[in-house]
Design an enzyme around this catalytic site. Sequence first.
Site, short mmCIF file in Angstrom:
data_model
loop_
_atom_site.label_atom_id
_atom_site.label_comp_id
_atom_site.label_asym_id
_atom_site.label_seq_id
_atom_site.Cartn_x
_atom_site.Cartn_y
_atom_site.Cartn_z
N GLY A 1 30.65 -16.69 35.11
CA GLY A 1 30.17 -17.57 34.04
C GLY A 1 30.79 -17.18 32.71
N GLN A 2 30.13 -17.48 31.65
CA GLN A 2 30.51 -17.05 30.29
C GLN A 2 31.99 -17.27 29.97
OE1 GLN A 2 28.39 -13.27 29.01
NE2 GLN A 2 28.73 -12.83 31.15
N LYS A 3 32.55 -18.38 30.43
CA LYS A 3 33.98 -18.61 30.26
C LYS A 3 34.40 -18.55 28.79
CE LYS A 3 35.60 -20.01 34.53
NZ LYS A 3 34.45 -19.65 35.30
N HIS A 4 33.50 -19.04 27.91
CA HIS A 4 33.88 -19.12 26.49
C HIS A 4 34.06 -17.76 25.81
CE1 HIS A 4 29.56 -18.82 26.67
NE2 HIS A 4 29.51 -18.52 25.40
N ILE A 5 33.40 -16.73 26.34
CA ILE A 5 33.57 -15.43 25.67
C ILE A 5 34.58 -14.52 26.40
CG2 ILE A 5 31.31 -15.37 24.53
CD1 ILE A 5 30.56 -13.23 26.73
#
Length: 198
Positions: A79-83
């Site tokens: 998950g957390q692709k944006h960070i």
Amino acid sequence: ILVTGVQTCALPIFSLLRNLKKDSEEFRILMLGLDNSGKTTALKQLAGEDVSHITPTQGFNIKSVQHSGFKLNVWDIGGQKHIRPYWKNYYANTDAIVYMVDSADVQRIDEAADELTALMGEEGLAGVPTLVYANKQDLLGAKTAAELMQEMDLVQFKDRWVHVEACSAKTGEGLEQGMAKLMEQKAEIGRASCRERV
Ligand code: G3D
């Protein structure tokens, strides 16, 4: 003689391993794995700290802890692709990767394998020795270390040392053995590079 007030206090694993590393050096470990794989529980066992005292880095959900010359940065992978682009800031000078897998969560073994493969492809982590903990061995139906090795296709990583250690972060069993193997491996690399320089 009556001795009172003596407390039996288990040494944190890093204290036990301190002698396996050179005193002057800091040993930097990235501990990663899917959420719920047992990282926080293992961290507590390794560093002997109350996890409530480990401050998560704001916005990143990265926990850092230093103990006996070891520095651990720990975060969930997946998950957390944006960070993700910011993770690179934590890769610098990594001595070892510790990858935690919930061996009893058979539904997510593929996901754990995919995330590990992506991580191994990161330029900044090329060649970094990797210890995979086959965690939650105390649970019925947990995959063995050998099964994980095969199902996660861990032999595909030819550019580095990869070792799978069965453990239970809950009981602490196997954690020390895994870390000791990592330290031995590191010492072996150190000796080899010394030989090359001579
Ligand atoms: P994470 O930091 O990777 O997200 P945690 O994972 O350390 O928070 O652990 C997630 C849950 O798994 C916790 O349960 C924890 O107690 C449990 N757990 C971790 N390691 C083991 C293990 O070796 N055996 C067993 N049986 N359970 C383990 P809760 O119920 O607190 O969510």
